[in-house]
Design a protein around this motif. Structure first.
Motif, PDB file in Angstrom:
ATOM      1  N   GLN A   1       0.634  -0.559  -0.458  1.00 43.74           N
ATOM      2  CA  GLN A   1      -0.057  -0.057   0.185  1.00 43.74           C
ATOM      3  C   GLN A   1       1.094   1.139   0.071  1.00 43.74           C
ATOM      4  N   PRO A   2       0.347   2.637  -0.380  1.00 46.18           N
ATOM      5  CA  PRO A   2       1.154   3.711  -0.757  1.00 46.18           C
ATOM      6  C   PRO A   2       1.365   4.201   0.879  1.00 46.18           C
ATOM      7  N   CYS A   3       2.457   4.527   1.108  1.00 44.68           N
ATOM      8  CA  CYS A   3       3.152   5.277   2.227  1.00 44.68           C
ATOM      9  C   CYS A   3       3.117   6.935   1.896  1.00 44.68           C
ATOM     10  N   SER A   4       3.401   7.140   3.202  1.00 45.64           N
ATOM     11  CA  SER A   4       3.424   9.073   3.137  1.00 45.64           C
ATOM     12  C   SER A   4       4.458   9.558   2.620  1.00 45.64           C
ATOM     13  N   ASN A   5       4.158  11.078   2.107  1.00 47.64           N
ATOM     14  CA  ASN A   5       5.179  11.457   2.076  1.00 47.64           C
ATOM     15  C   ASN A   5       6.301  11.496   3.425  1.00 47.64           C
ATOM     16  N   GLU A   6       6.005  11.765   4.443  1.00 46.20           N
ATOM     17  CA  GLU A   6       7.082  11.474   5.910  1.00 46.20           C
ATOM     18  C   GLU A   6       7.705  10.599   5.686  1.00 46.20           C
ATOM     19  N   ASP A   7       7.286   9.102   5.650  1.00 53.19           N
ATOM     20  CA  ASP A   7       7.888   7.266   5.211  1.00 53.19           C
ATOM     21  C   ASP A   7       8.763   8.139   4.086  1.00 53.19           C
ATOM     22  N   ILE A   8       8.489   8.245   3.231  1.00 56.01           N
ATOM     23  CA  ILE A   8       9.551   9.078   2.153  1.00 56.01           C
ATOM     24  C   ILE A   8      10.757   9.123   2.092  1.00 56.01           C
ATOM     25  N   ILE A   9      10.565  10.179   3.046  1.00 60.33           N
ATOM     26  CA  ILE A   9      11.921  10.539   3.797  1.00 60.33           C
ATOM     27  C   ILE A   9      12.569  10.775   4.268  1.00 60.33           C
ATOM     28  N   LYS A  10      11.948   9.853   5.459  1.00 61.94           N
ATOM     29  CA  LYS A  10      12.835   9.393   6.484  1.00 61.94           C
ATOM     30  C   LYS A  10      13.694   7.719   5.521  1.00 61.94           C
ATOM     31  N   ARG A  11      12.730   7.288   5.067  1.00 58.07           N
ATOM     32  CA  ARG A  11      13.697   6.028   4.124  1.00 58.07           C
ATOM     33  C   ARG A  11      14.892   6.734   3.219  1.00 58.07           C
ATOM     34  N   SER A  12      14.826   8.114   2.400  1.00 58.26           N
ATOM     35  CA  SER A  12      16.080   9.203   1.810  1.00 58.26           C
ATOM     36  C   SER A  12      17.364   9.145   3.242  1.00 58.26           C
ATOM     37  N   LEU A  13      16.631   8.961   4.293  1.00 58.20           N
ATOM     38  CA  LEU A  13      17.284  10.053   5.468  1.00 58.20           C
ATOM     39  C   LEU A  13      18.667   8.390   5.266  1.00 58.20           C
ATOM     40  N   ARG A  14      16.940   7.583   5.707  1.00 58.06           N
ATOM     41  CA  ARG A  14      17.776   5.903   6.148  1.00 58.06           C
ATOM     42  C   ARG A  14      19.172   5.310   5.087  1.00 58.06           C
ATOM     43  N   ASN A  15      18.380   5.588   4.067  1.00 52.85           N
ATOM     44  CA  ASN A  15      19.416   5.639   2.949  1.00 52.85           C
ATOM     45  C   ASN A  15      21.248   6.622   2.327  1.00 52.85           C
ATOM     46  N   LEU A  16      20.956   7.633   2.773  1.00 52.45           N
ATOM     47  CA  LEU A  16      21.984   8.911   2.405  1.00 52.45           C
ATOM     48  C   LEU A  16      23.109   8.468   4.098  1.00 52.45           C
ATOM     49  N   ILE A  17      21.687   7.846   5.519  1.00 48.36           N
ATOM     50  CA  ILE A  17      23.580   7.157   6.319  1.00 48.36           C
ATOM     51  C   ILE A  17      23.856   5.980   5.909  1.00 48.36           C
ATOM     52  N   VAL A  18      23.443   5.212   5.498  1.00 48.45           N
ATOM     53  CA  VAL A  18      23.761   3.889   4.726  1.00 48.45           C
ATOM     54  C   VAL A  18      25.217   4.595   3.270  1.00 48.45           C
ATOM     55  N   SER A  19      24.821   5.328   2.989  1.00 46.92           N
ATOM     56  CA  SER A  19      25.626   6.039   1.800  1.00 46.92           C
ATOM     57  C   SER A  19      27.042   6.630   2.711  1.00 46.92           C
ATOM     58  N   PHE A  20      27.088   7.427   3.284  1.00 50.21           N
ATOM     59  CA  PHE A  20      27.896   8.115   4.304  1.00 50.21           C
ATOM     60  C   PHE A  20      29.251   7.025   4.905  1.00 50.21           C
ATOM     61  N   GLU A  21      28.188   6.329   5.266  1.00 53.96           N
ATOM     62  CA  GLU A  21      28.833   4.979   6.226  1.00 53.96           C
ATOM     63  C   GLU A  21      29.993   4.309   4.899  1.00 53.96           C
ATOM     64  N   LYS A  22      29.041   4.142   3.992  1.00 53.31           N
ATOM     65  CA  LYS A  22      30.119   3.128   3.055  1.00 53.31           C
ATOM     66  C   LYS A  22      31.302   4.054   2.791  1.00 53.31           C
ATOM     67  N   ILE A  23      31.513   4.783   2.637  1.00 54.67           N
ATOM     68  CA  ILE A  23      32.511   5.446   1.752  1.00 54.67           C
ATOM     69  C   ILE A  23      33.023   5.998   3.432  1.00 54.67           C
ATOM     70  N   GLY A  24      33.161   5.892   4.608  1.00 61.69           N
ATOM     71  CA  GLY A  24      33.759   6.086   6.022  1.00 61.69           C
ATOM     72  C   GLY A  24      33.262   7.252   6.212  1.00 61.69           C
ATOM     73  N   ASP A  25      32.837   8.162   6.064  1.00 63.36           N
ATOM     74  CA  ASP A  25      32.164   9.598   6.836  1.00 63.36           C
ATOM     75  C   ASP A  25      31.516   9.431   7.577  1.00 63.36           C
ATOM     76  N   HIS A  26      32.522   9.258   8.911  1.00 64.08           N
ATOM     77  CA  HIS A  26      30.753   8.999   9.660  1.00 64.08           C
ATOM     78  C   HIS A  26      30.438  10.160  10.662  1.00 64.08           C
ATOM     79  N   GLN A  27      31.021  11.104  10.508  1.00 63.82           N
ATOM     80  CA  GLN A  27      30.796  12.643  10.966  1.00 63.82           C
ATOM     81  C   GLN A  27      29.369  12.783  10.369  1.00 63.82           C
ATOM     82  N   ARG A  28      29.365  13.403   9.117  1.00 63.96           N
ATOM     83  CA  ARG A  28      28.363  12.955   8.627  1.00 63.96           C
ATOM     84  C   ARG A  28      27.098  12.040   8.279  1.00 63.96           C
TER      85      ARG A  28
END
Length: 286
Positions: A241-268
């Motif tokens: 089922q459809p998720c909310s705009n808030e859910d989309i942005i939260k998932r985007s942030l989780r993706n960004l966390i993983v991205s920074f961790e993958k490149i070793g930028d733990h501060q960001r």
């Protein structure tokens, strides 16, 4: 700017950043931060006129802290106001690395994408044909595609970068897809599928799914069920089922966390965790 401080007084404060007394510096930084975001243009001018690398670095840190606090405030306000505008939410995320990017600029870019799709779009088309028209415009004519070579690049989560490079991850491509489709008044929303964010077309009469990461491939409920079985997960309505705009942005942030961790930028990575925590109190920051 704080009425209690004029430009001369601010210059005097900034000059104290050269002091060797850590307590003095801590007090000065706290005073500057208390003024708020409107002091940033002054700090930028002071950075340009300074020839002291230590002071420049401290000014950079202050500017970043002020921008980050303002970003956090905007993100929380966006959620508190109902998270109605998906593009605004995506823009707020983009300002984390691109603080000067303007929402109005992004709106013009999305308007141009919409126009390119609209040229081949008709309201009386079958929904499948409408999706094909969107797919043709976005993925064939405009050449948007999955960034499989640099899947974990942080830029994949920044809508301005995706618009410029025409490369994105599943959720950023879905955000573009949703924004264009909804301007066409199509009932297209995001779906929080495990490991893969997708779109769904859902009207009173019909529902099917769209994989923007695979050039808008159309698939069915049974395809989702098979996918869930392959992951050995129990069936859950959230996967269909459809998720909310808030859910989309939260998932985007989780993706960004993983991205920074993958490149070793733990501060960001830690900073983005703070952003997520600001709108999701249940998110564990440790």
């Amino acid at each position: 700017m704080d009425k209690l401080l004029n430009e001369k007084e601010l210059k005097a404060l900034v000059s104290l950043l050269e002091d060797e007394d850590h307590e003095v510096i801590r007090h000065v930084e706290g005073r500057i931060i208390s003024i708020g975001n409107e002091v940033i243009p002054f700090l930028e001018k002071e950075w340009e006129s300074s020839f002291n690398p230590t002071v420049q670095r401290k000014i950079e840190e202050l500017i970043h802290l002020l921008q980050f606090d303002h970003l956090k405030y905007r993100l929380k306000k966006w959620v508190d106001d109902g998270a109605k505008d998906l593009l605004e939410g995506a823009w707020i995320i983009a300002t984390y690395q691109y603080p000067d990017i303007e929402l109005a600029y992004l709106r013009k870019e999305i308007e141009q994408l919409y126009y390119e799709v609209w040229l081949d779009f008709k309201n009386d088309m079958h929904p499948f044909d409408q999706i094909k028209a969107i797919n043709h415009a976005l993925f064939e004519k405009l050449k948007f595609k999955a960034n499989t070579k640099n899947f974990h690049a942080p830029g994949n989560s920044m809508i301005n970068v995706v618009l410029e490079t025409k490369r994105g991850n599943p959720i950023s491509l879905c955000i573009l897809y949703i924004l264009v489709a909804q301007k066409l008044e199509m009932p297209i929303y995001g779906v929080n599928l495990p490991n893969l964010f997708i779109c769904t077309y859902k009207s009173d009469k019909k529902q099917f799914y769209i994989n923007a990461f695979n050039k808008g491939l159309i698939f069915s409920t049974s395809d989702i069920e098979n996918y869930i079985q392959q992951l050995h997960l129990n069936r859950d309505d959230i996967f269909f089922q459809p998720c909310s705009n808030e859910d989309i942005i939260k998932r985007s942030l989780r993706n960004l966390i993983v991205s920074f961790e993958k490149i070793g930028d733990h501060q960001r990575s830690d900073e983005v965790k703070q952003l997520l925590k600001a709108i999701d109190p249940d998110y564990p920051t440790n």
